[in-house]
Design a protein around this motif. Sequence first.
Motif, PDB file in Angstrom:
ATOM      1  N   ARG A  68       0.854  -1.187   0.000  1.00 24.74           N
ATOM      2  CA  ARG A  68       0.000   0.000   0.000  1.00 24.74           C
ATOM      3  C   ARG A  68       0.883   1.227   0.000  1.00 24.74           C
ATOM      4  NH1 ARG A  68      -4.623  -1.432  -1.886  1.00 24.74           N
ATOM      5  NH2 ARG A  68      -5.519  -3.165  -0.760  1.00 24.74           N
ATOM      6  N   VAL A  69       0.754   2.032  -1.029  1.00 23.20           N
ATOM      7  CA  VAL A  69       1.513   3.269  -1.128  1.00 23.20           C
ATOM      8  C   VAL A  69       0.624   4.371  -0.584  1.00 23.20           C
ATOM      9  CG1 VAL A  69       2.616   4.880  -2.702  1.00 23.20           C
ATOM     10  CG2 VAL A  69       2.848   2.422  -3.071  1.00 23.20           C
ATOM     11  N   GLY A  70       1.134   5.103   0.375  1.00 20.33           N
ATOM     12  CA  GLY A  70       0.347   6.140   1.054  1.00 20.33           C
ATOM     13  C   GLY A  70      -0.036   7.278   0.155  1.00 20.33           C
ATOM     14  N   GLY A  71      -0.711   8.193   0.699  1.00 17.35           N
ATOM     15  CA  GLY A  71      -1.137   9.411   0.038  1.00 17.35           C
ATOM     16  C   GLY A  71      -1.431  10.406   1.135  1.00 17.35           C
ATOM     17  N   GLU A  72      -2.130  11.444   0.815  1.00 18.38           N
ATOM     18  CA  GLU A  72      -2.497  12.416   1.826  1.00 18.38           C
ATOM     19  C   GLU A  72      -3.384  11.755   2.872  1.00 18.38           C
ATOM     20  OE1 GLU A  72      -4.183  15.896   0.024  1.00 18.38           O
ATOM     21  OE2 GLU A  72      -2.721  15.815  -1.594  1.00 18.38           O
ATOM     22  N   LYS A  73      -2.979  11.849   4.123  1.00 15.62           N
ATOM     23  CA  LYS A  73      -3.739  11.278   5.248  1.00 15.62           C
ATOM     24  C   LYS A  73      -4.023   9.794   5.045  1.00 15.62           C
ATOM     25  CE  LYS A  73      -5.703  15.741   6.173  1.00 15.62           C
ATOM     26  NZ  LYS A  73      -6.807  16.620   5.956  1.00 15.62           N
ATOM     27  N   GLY A  74      -3.066   9.092   4.407  1.00 14.94           N
ATOM     28  CA  GLY A  74      -3.210   7.661   4.224  1.00 14.94           C
ATOM     29  C   GLY A  74      -4.110   7.241   3.079  1.00 14.94           C
ATOM     30  N   VAL A  75      -4.693   8.208   2.378  1.00 15.29           N
ATOM     31  CA  VAL A  75      -5.565   7.884   1.241  1.00 15.29           C
ATOM     32  C   VAL A  75      -4.675   7.617   0.025  1.00 15.29           C
ATOM     33  CG1 VAL A  75      -7.401   8.703  -0.267  1.00 15.29           C
ATOM     34  CG2 VAL A  75      -7.417   9.307   2.169  1.00 15.29           C
ATOM     35  N   PRO A  76      -4.728   6.408  -0.533  1.00 15.40           N
ATOM     36  CA  PRO A  76      -3.854   6.093  -1.660  1.00 15.40           C
ATOM     37  C   PRO A  76      -4.159   6.942  -2.897  1.00 15.40           C
ATOM     38  CG  PRO A  76      -5.061   4.135  -0.912  1.00 15.40           C
ATOM     39  CD  PRO A  76      -5.581   5.306  -0.154  1.00 15.40           C
ATOM     40  N   LYS A 134      16.421  -2.634  -6.668  1.00 23.64           N
ATOM     41  CA  LYS A 134      15.486  -1.733  -6.001  1.00 23.64           C
ATOM     42  C   LYS A 134      14.267  -1.560  -6.897  1.00 23.64           C
ATOM     43  CE  LYS A 134      18.106  -0.331  -2.467  1.00 23.64           C
ATOM     44  NZ  LYS A 134      18.960  -1.480  -2.338  1.00 23.64           N
ATOM     45  N   VAL A 135      13.099  -1.372  -6.282  1.00 27.96           N
ATOM     46  CA  VAL A 135      11.880  -1.077  -7.019  1.00 27.96           C
ATOM     47  C   VAL A 135      11.514   0.373  -6.733  1.00 27.96           C
ATOM     48  CG1 VAL A 135       9.436  -1.619  -7.315  1.00 27.96           C
ATOM     49  CG2 VAL A 135      11.080  -3.464  -6.909  1.00 27.96           C
ATOM     50  N   TYR A 136      11.393   1.154  -7.797  1.00 34.98           N
ATOM     51  CA  TYR A 136      11.023   2.571  -7.711  1.00 34.98           C
ATOM     52  C   TYR A 136       9.554   2.684  -8.094  1.00 34.98           C
ATOM     53  CZ  TYR A 136      16.074   3.322  -7.745  1.00 34.98           C
ATOM     54  OH  TYR A 136      17.409   3.306  -7.448  1.00 34.98           O
ATOM     55  N   VAL A 137       8.764   3.355  -7.257  1.00 35.35           N
ATOM     56  CA  VAL A 137       7.324   3.477  -7.489  1.00 35.35           C
ATOM     57  C   VAL A 137       6.965   4.959  -7.515  1.00 35.35           C
ATOM     58  CG1 VAL A 137       5.020   2.930  -6.619  1.00 35.35           C
ATOM     59  CG2 VAL A 137       6.901   1.278  -6.321  1.00 35.35           C
ATOM     60  N   GLY A 138       6.463   5.427  -8.665  1.00 38.25           N
ATOM     61  CA  GLY A 138       6.016   6.809  -8.806  1.00 38.25           C
ATOM     62  C   GLY A 138       4.520   6.888  -8.604  1.00 38.25           C
ATOM     63  N   SER A 139       4.076   7.971  -7.963  1.00 38.47           N
ATOM     64  CA  SER A 139       2.664   8.093  -7.627  1.00 38.47           C
ATOM     65  C   SER A 139       2.169   9.527  -7.813  1.00 38.47           C
ATOM     66  CB  SER A 139       2.470   7.664  -6.167  1.00 38.47           C
ATOM     67  OG  SER A 139       1.166   7.924  -5.727  1.00 38.47           O
ATOM     68  N   MET A 140       0.867   9.640  -7.957  1.00 35.14           N
ATOM     69  CA  MET A 140       0.250  10.962  -8.040  1.00 35.14           C
ATOM     70  C   MET A 140       0.233  11.666  -6.681  1.00 35.14           C
ATOM     71  SD  MET A 140      -0.113  11.465 -11.146  1.00 35.14           S
ATOM     72  CE  MET A 140      -1.129  12.901 -11.321  1.00 35.14           C
ATOM     73  N   HIS A 159       2.795  12.693  -5.330  1.00 35.20           N
ATOM     74  CA  HIS A 159       3.986  13.540  -5.420  1.00 35.20           C
ATOM     75  C   HIS A 159       5.251  12.830  -4.949  1.00 35.20           C
ATOM     76  CE1 HIS A 159       1.243  17.351  -4.895  1.00 35.20           C
ATOM     77  NE2 HIS A 159       0.669  16.400  -5.608  1.00 35.20           N
ATOM     78  N   THR A 160       5.230  11.514  -4.877  1.00 35.79           N
ATOM     79  CA  THR A 160       6.407  10.806  -4.369  1.00 35.79           C
ATOM     80  C   THR A 160       6.936   9.762  -5.344  1.00 35.79           C
ATOM     81  OG1 THR A 160       5.152   9.030  -3.306  1.00 35.79           O
ATOM     82  CG2 THR A 160       5.600  11.006  -1.972  1.00 35.79           C
ATOM     83  N   ILE A 161       8.222   9.476  -5.148  1.00 36.43           N
ATOM     84  CA  ILE A 161       8.860   8.282  -5.699  1.00 36.43           C
ATOM     85  C   ILE A 161       9.330   7.520  -4.479  1.00 36.43           C
ATOM     86  CG2 ILE A 161      10.714   7.326  -7.106  1.00 36.43           C
ATOM     87  CD1 ILE A 161      10.814  10.126  -8.511  1.00 36.43           C
ATOM     88  N   ARG A 162       8.795   6.323  -4.306  1.00 36.39           N
ATOM     89  CA  ARG A 162       9.197   5.497  -3.169  1.00 36.39           C
ATOM     90  C   ARG A 162      10.105   4.382  -3.689  1.00 36.39           C
ATOM     91  NH1 ARG A 162       4.134   7.330  -1.625  1.00 36.39           N
ATOM     92  NH2 ARG A 162       3.979   7.965   0.558  1.00 36.39           N
ATOM     93  N   LYS A 170      13.077  -7.798  -1.922  1.00 43.81           N
ATOM     94  CA  LYS A 170      13.122  -9.047  -1.136  1.00 43.81           C
ATOM     95  C   LYS A 170      12.235  -8.945   0.095  1.00 43.81           C
ATOM     96  CE  LYS A 170      17.712 -10.252  -2.685  1.00 43.81           C
ATOM     97  NZ  LYS A 170      19.124 -10.247  -2.352  1.00 43.81           N
ATOM     98  N   THR A 171      12.230  -7.774   0.726  1.00 45.92           N
ATOM     99  CA  THR A 171      11.478  -7.601   1.974  1.00 45.92           C
ATOM    100  C   THR A 171      10.296  -6.657   1.822  1.00 45.92           C
ATOM    101  OG1 THR A 171      12.827  -5.699   2.628  1.00 45.92           O
ATOM    102  CG2 THR A 171      13.603  -7.909   3.293  1.00 45.92           C
ATOM    103  N   TRP A 172      10.263  -5.876   0.761  1.00 45.92           N
ATOM    104  CA  TRP A 172       9.287  -4.820   0.503  1.00 45.92           C
ATOM    105  C   TRP A 172       9.306  -3.744   1.583  1.00 45.92           C
ATOM    106  CZ3 TRP A 172       7.961  -3.724  -4.101  1.00 45.92           C
ATOM    107  CH2 TRP A 172       8.030  -4.742  -5.070  1.00 45.92           C
ATOM    108  N   GLN A 173      10.472  -3.597   2.191  1.00 45.00           N
ATOM    109  CA  GLN A 173      10.669  -2.501   3.142  1.00 45.00           C
ATOM    110  C   GLN A 173      10.972  -1.232   2.359  1.00 45.00           C
ATOM    111  OE1 GLN A 173      10.348  -2.623   6.620  1.00 45.00           O
ATOM    112  NE2 GLN A 173       9.409  -4.561   5.996  1.00 45.00           N
ATOM    113  N   LEU A 174      10.433  -0.134   2.829  1.00 44.27           N
ATOM    114  CA  LEU A 174      10.681   1.163   2.212  1.00 44.27           C
ATOM    115  C   LEU A 174      12.113   1.578   2.494  1.00 44.27           C
ATOM    116  CD1 LEU A 174       9.394   3.597   0.706  1.00 44.27           C
ATOM    117  CD2 LEU A 174       8.850   4.538   2.966  1.00 44.27           C
ATOM    118  N   VAL A 175      12.869   1.898   1.431  1.00 39.40           N
ATOM    119  CA  VAL A 175      14.269   2.298   1.542  1.00 39.40           C
ATOM    120  C   VAL A 175      14.392   3.820   1.553  1.00 39.40           C
ATOM    121  CG1 VAL A 175      16.518   2.219   0.372  1.00 39.40           C
ATOM    122  CG2 VAL A 175      15.044   0.190   0.405  1.00 39.40           C
ATOM    123  N   ALA A 176      13.621   4.488   0.702  1.00 41.52           N
ATOM    124  CA  ALA A 176      13.720   5.944   0.594  1.00 41.52           C
ATOM    125  C   ALA A 176      12.443   6.494  -0.022  1.00 41.52           C
ATOM    126  CB  ALA A 176      14.917   6.337  -0.277  1.00 41.52           C
TER     127      ALA A 176
END
Length: 181
Positions: free
Chosen positions: A8-16, A28-34, A36-39, A44-50
């Motif tokens: 689950r990729v967050g958003g404003e107030k947790g709203v995706p 590494k997996v880079y995920v771009g979202s509306m 305003h972030t690139i996560r 291997k672990t799906w832990q957020l790195v940056a």
Amino acid sequence: WTCIHTVRVGGEKGVPKAITAILFHANKVYVGSMDHTIRVYDPKTWQLVATMIQPEGVTCLHMHATAAAYGAALLSGCTDRTIRIWDPTTYQLKYTLSGHTNAVVALASFPDGRFLSGGGDGAVKMWKISDRKMPGMAHDWVLDFDFPENQGCSVRSLLVCGGKQVLAGGADGSIRVWFYE
């Protein structure tokens, strides 16, 4: 196929918000979202790195192999009509390029280090590292060439074939092909 994990990729107030780009590079997996972030995740672990933050939504991601002396760069297209260039190891913003009059929605690379951007404005632009600086020092990116516009048709995808052809897929169902000498 069985779904083994949902991130689950967050958003404003947790709203995706919509996921607009996913890129795998250097384990590494880079995920771009509306939102305003690139996560950046460890696959291997799906832990957020940056988390990298842009002022507006991310529309596309591309890992660009610049000239050897400069290393790789993560490119992101944005709804604010810019291209952002990130260091993929430190996750720091290095450059912001302007030139489009609508969202940048497509990116592609040439083997020689130049790259293309395509936008909702129908424009395809070619960018290169300025020759004014020495390798290993800070450098500038400059607009190298503006391709003839797509008669107002939004560019949706870009591809460089063999370093000599540029293909631009448009919202009008057409593919425009340019040959570069």
